[in-house]
Design a protein around this motif. Sequence first.
Motif, PDB file in Angstrom:
ATOM      1  N   SER A   1      57.202  51.301  99.355  1.00 14.20           N
ATOM      2  CA  SER A   1      58.300  51.045 100.295  1.00 14.20           C
ATOM      3  C   SER A   1      59.647  51.129  99.591  1.00 14.20           C
TER       4      SER A   1
ATOM      5  N   ILE B   1      51.711  48.996  98.331  1.00  9.26           N
ATOM      6  CA  ILE B   1      52.496  49.234  99.543  1.00  9.26           C
ATOM      7  C   ILE B   1      53.948  48.794  99.354  1.00  9.26           C
TER       8      ILE B   1
ATOM      9  N   LEU C   1      48.449  56.107  96.727  1.00  6.06           N
ATOM     10  CA  LEU C   1      47.658  55.864  97.934  1.00  6.06           C
ATOM     11  C   LEU C   1      46.224  56.357  97.797  1.00  6.06           C
TER      12      LEU C   1
END
Length: 524
Positions: A485, A481, A363
């Motif tokens: 997940s 992302i 991130l």
Amino acid sequence: MAKGEGGEQYSNASLLNKPVSPDGIKLARKREDKNRLSVCSKICYAIGGAPYQITGCALGFFLQIYLLDVAQLDPFYASIILFVGRAWDAVTDPTVGFLVSRTPWTRVGRMLPWIVFSTPLAVLTYFLIWYVPPFEDGKIIWYLFFYCGFQTLQTCFHVPYSALTMFISSEQKERDSATAYRMTVELLGTVLGTAIQGQIVGMANAPCLPGPAELAAELSNATAALNDSAPVISLEHTRTAYMIASGVISLIYILCAVVLFFGVREKKDCHPRSEPMSFFQGIRLVMGHGPYAKLVMVFLFTSLAFMLLEGNFALFCTYTLGFRNDFQNILLAIMLSATLAIPFWQWFLTKFGKKTAVYVGSLSVVPFMILVVFVKSNLIVTYIVSFAAGVGVASAFLLPWSMLPDVVDDFQVQNPESNGHEALFYSFYVFFTKFASGVSLGISTLSLDFAGYVTRGCSQPEEVDLTLKVLVSAAPVALIIIGLSILYSYPIDEERRQGNRKLLQEQRDEADSETDSTELANMI
């Protein structure tokens, strides 16, 4: 029955320890010292990872330009060579992993012989990739043969080298530390490969052609004018420069292999090996382990994201940002930053856990991916953003290889009767990484082709600029992302990892105790 016999031996060893406790202490200390790695051993192990990154960078950044401008192949045939080579490279990984897993133990180990015997042929095929043969009709076969040959021999080096992590020490802490050393050297290898190839053949790059609209109509005149204005750069000079660069990299390859062979001792696994299984049984075995399948999917998406960024960042700097003469330095800034950040991520994963490190590291790149697209073209800002983004890139290098041993340990705990499959786990991860690289290359090439990309053009259509922004920003962010997940359901947290470590250590201690009891009985 076996357990009963093992328990009886262990009890006998406990009784025997009483009258000869000094010898028992010595043997216990010997076992502890045996699992500890010296700094020298870690450095020698890490140096073995450099050839893969050095040659990978040289091929990744320069092979396409070389085939088109130096070997002067038709773009269609050049694309066939690149795609077939990538596909062949991906297929060889699980195949070599399967063969390595069935290799018997030798006097120098099970992994090291593969590394030693593949190195001379790998160096030879790598050098011949950068040689232009004196004939025209068989050029395509020449490059396809030696490119695929090098990828096969490089796999025979890299898959055993990756699996060697499990055989340099049985301690997770020591393996994690050695992996951090390895990732640092591999990142230095990317810097070295980019610098060597870029500096030696930098003058061989042809200047851009003045405008997409004039390219089709005035290609012959523009080429003649470029040759008249720069007579010093001839095709022979260019070919010589590429061969010199390949020679230097080949020598570094050999030197690293020699250091690895003489500086690292491969330790034999104390567990008995399982019966040999077929290739497809091996696939079902490793992919059927849930934590491994999830980890591979996580890093398939995140690797694809970083490879899209890496593969298109040079074009993005050249055309969208307008830094044609600075993109190599910007790439070096990213790699140097990533190299310097490896010790930080090693400390971070030790302090907060590997799963947390993946979240934070992946991130941390996202804001810079977005910032570099929306900020106006500014060289200083680009350098700052690139240097900061390199910190996140370091986590993408370190964490996958640091987490793979945990998955292998988890498999060993759940399947104590199934041993000797370490190479399969590593080879399939390398396979998926190279698969991601091939997908990123295909997506990028097709997207730019549909957008109207002009080869060697000084400027590009607006559609190409928009496509490059998607390839270095929007698409990587979405892939990161998705990967994170999937990571949410990854079951090996710090508690489970430490539990596996203790269970495996107990198994090893029990096996060592059985051996010690025999030694102590003989001493009495």
